[in-house]
Scaffold this active site. Structure first.
Site, PDB file in Angstrom:
ATOM      1  N   SER A   1       0.853  -1.187   0.000  1.00  0.00           N
ATOM      2  CA  SER A   1       0.000   0.000   0.000  1.00  0.00           C
ATOM      3  C   SER A   1       0.889   1.236   0.000  1.00  0.00           C
ATOM      4  O   SER A   1       1.700   1.398  -0.910  1.00  0.00           O
ATOM      5  CB  SER A   1      -0.949  -0.027   1.202  1.00  0.00           C
ATOM      6  OG  SER A   1      -1.898   1.022   1.111  1.00  0.00           O
ATOM      7  N   THR A   2       0.785   2.103   1.012  1.00  0.00           N
ATOM      8  CA  THR A   2       1.537   3.357   1.027  1.00  0.00           C
ATOM      9  C   THR A   2       3.038   3.104   0.885  1.00  0.00           C
ATOM     10  O   THR A   2       3.623   2.354   1.643  1.00  0.00           O
ATOM     11  CB  THR A   2       1.285   4.116   2.339  1.00  0.00           C
ATOM     12  OG1 THR A   2      -0.115   4.197   2.566  1.00  0.00           O
ATOM     13  CG2 THR A   2       1.880   5.505   2.276  1.00  0.00           C
TER      14      THR A   2
ATOM     15  N   HIS B   1      -2.577  -1.029  -3.546  1.00  0.00           N
ATOM     16  CA  HIS B   1      -3.715  -0.127  -3.387  1.00  0.00           C
ATOM     17  C   HIS B   1      -3.510   1.122  -4.233  1.00  0.00           C
ATOM     18  O   HIS B   1      -2.582   1.895  -4.002  1.00  0.00           O
ATOM     19  CB  HIS B   1      -3.882   0.269  -1.920  1.00  0.00           C
ATOM     20  CG  HIS B   1      -4.156  -0.889  -1.006  1.00  0.00           C
ATOM     21  ND1 HIS B   1      -3.859  -0.870   0.333  1.00  0.00           N
ATOM     22  CD2 HIS B   1      -4.723  -2.101  -1.240  1.00  0.00           C
ATOM     23  CE1 HIS B   1      -4.227  -2.019   0.887  1.00  0.00           C
ATOM     24  NE2 HIS B   1      -4.737  -2.781  -0.057  1.00  0.00           N
TER      25      HIS B   1
ATOM     26  N   MET C   1       0.011   1.155   5.231  1.00  0.00           N
ATOM     27  CA  MET C   1      -0.730   1.414   6.456  1.00  0.00           C
ATOM     28  C   MET C   1      -1.824   0.370   6.634  1.00  0.00           C
ATOM     29  O   MET C   1      -2.417  -0.102   5.671  1.00  0.00           O
ATOM     30  CB  MET C   1      -1.353   2.818   6.392  1.00  0.00           C
ATOM     31  CG  MET C   1      -2.227   3.185   7.584  1.00  0.00           C
ATOM     32  SD  MET C   1      -1.316   3.212   9.142  1.00  0.00           S
ATOM     33  CE  MET C   1      -0.463   4.794   8.994  1.00  0.00           C
TER      34      MET C   1
ATOM     35  N   ASP D   1      -4.199  -4.870   5.907  1.00  0.00           N
ATOM     36  CA  ASP D   1      -4.633  -5.658   4.758  1.00  0.00           C
ATOM     37  C   ASP D   1      -3.496  -6.576   4.300  1.00  0.00           C
ATOM     38  O   ASP D   1      -2.369  -6.130   4.095  1.00  0.00           O
ATOM     39  CB  ASP D   1      -5.045  -4.732   3.610  1.00  0.00           C
ATOM     40  CG  ASP D   1      -5.669  -5.487   2.445  1.00  0.00           C
ATOM     41  OD1 ASP D   1      -6.330  -6.515   2.696  1.00  0.00           O
ATOM     42  OD2 ASP D   1      -5.508  -5.042   1.287  1.00  0.00           O
TER      43      ASP D   1
END
Length: 341
Positions: A159-160, A185, A279, A282
């Site tokens: 993600s991030t 993401h 973050m 998930d």
């Protein structure tokens, strides 16, 4: 609770005022300054010492990407880009931006409200916790088995900070890597541009996945952003991806957990799972399912994560067998392929 100090850099007066008024409605955020170009931004950074900055790509006097390249070596600061649908956003991420948000359609009220009340504030709060300057590029000399294909699967979730982390790993993959499936993401539209960009930079073939695509050795499939989940399936002895619309899982669509759960069920001990910076949690439970099914699992270590969230949750619940620095992950994947059934 200490407020997060935000600097807004946006050349449109109307959009700039919209950002300021709505961000200040969030009790966790405080817009300390709002400026129209990088020169004003430089002065505001020195005067107000913001915790995080929003930055448009197209700005007067100096482009946002050029500004980032000049800023980061001198004054590392978490930056969230606000971008229209353009592959320039990946240049910004490569230049040091933590994350980006897609600029909303100004004629779509619901889209604007979601952007200013939910999407952007969440990204800013996450970015404010990011560790800037952690990731250093390196060239790996990985020992590679002669044949890494044959029913094996590599699954990656991030993600991030993940766009650059994934790129660092995948750039070290050769054409002998097993079929690789990835969830990062990202909003709809950007995943296709990201895949094309990686395809131009890597030895392996990289593409945005389409429903029914076969998973071939030497090829990387990236789940499309939007409103669909991607799963691994097996039909007539061949791995394929099943992509269909579905609800968000852990707040995400596509979700890393959904992909990892399917890999655990379909590939079992023939898989390697990798969870990278991001973050939240998930992918943690899915990675644990993979490990319980016999797969080998890798988590990015804290020192090289932009946000040590997803890998930490995975590590804490026992899903991670091997914790590695980002620049060692591709080499570790190749090493573990010799242990995969």
């Amino acid at each position: 609770m200490k407020q997060i100090r935000v600097l807004v850099v946006e050349d449109s007066l109307v959009f700039r005022e919209l950002l300021v008024s709505n961000l200040n409605n969030d009790p966790a955020l405080n817009v300390v300054a709002a400026v129209r170009d990088p020169y004003e931004a430089r002065d505001a950074i020195l005067a107000y010492e913001p915790d995080v900055m929003t930055l448009d790509i197209e700005l007067p006097r100096m482009g946002g990407i050029e500004f980032l390249r000049k800023l980061m070596p001198q004054y590392p600061l978490p930056v969230v880009m606000i971008s229209s649908l353009s592959d320039k956003v990946f240049d910004a991420l490569a230049a040091g931006a933590v994350d980006f948000v897609a600029k909303p359609n100004t004629s779509d009220r619901a889209q604007i409200e979601n952007f200013i009340n939910s999407e952007l504030p969440v990204k800013l709060k996450i970015a404010s916790t990011a560790k800037i300057g952690n990731i250093k590029k390196s060239i790996l000399t990985a020992e590679r088995p002669g044949d890494a294909g044959g029913g094996k699967i590599v699954a990656i979730g991030a993600s991030t900070g993940g766009t650059e982390a994934i790129a660092e790993v995948v750039k070290e993959f050769g054409t002998d890597i097993p079929g690789t499936v990835i969830v990062q993401h990202m909003p709809a539209g950007f995943t296709e541009m990201y895949a094309r960009r990686l395809n131009d930079q890597c030895r392996v073939k990289v593409k945005e996945a389409r429903n029914g695509d076969r998973v071939h050795g030497g090829e990387v499939l990236i789940a499309p952003g939007g409103d669909a989940q991607m799963r691994l399936i097996k039909a007539n002895g061949v791995y394929q991806v099943d992509i269909r619309k579905g609800p968000k899982v852990n707040g995400h669509c596509p979700s890393v957990d959904v992909l990892f759960d399917s890999v655990a069920s379909v590939a079992g001990a023939n898989a390697i799972g990798v969870i990278l910076t991001g973050m939240g949690g998930d992918g943690a439970k899915g990675l644990l399912a993979m490990r319980k099914a016999g797969a080998l699992t890798i988590g990015q270590d804290e020192s090289t994560c932009i946000v040590y969230g997803m890998p930490k949750v995975a590590h804490d619940i026992g899903a991670v067998q091997y914790q590695e620095k980002l620049h060692d992950i591709a080499k570790k994947v190749y090493h573990l392929l010799g242990k995969v059934k």
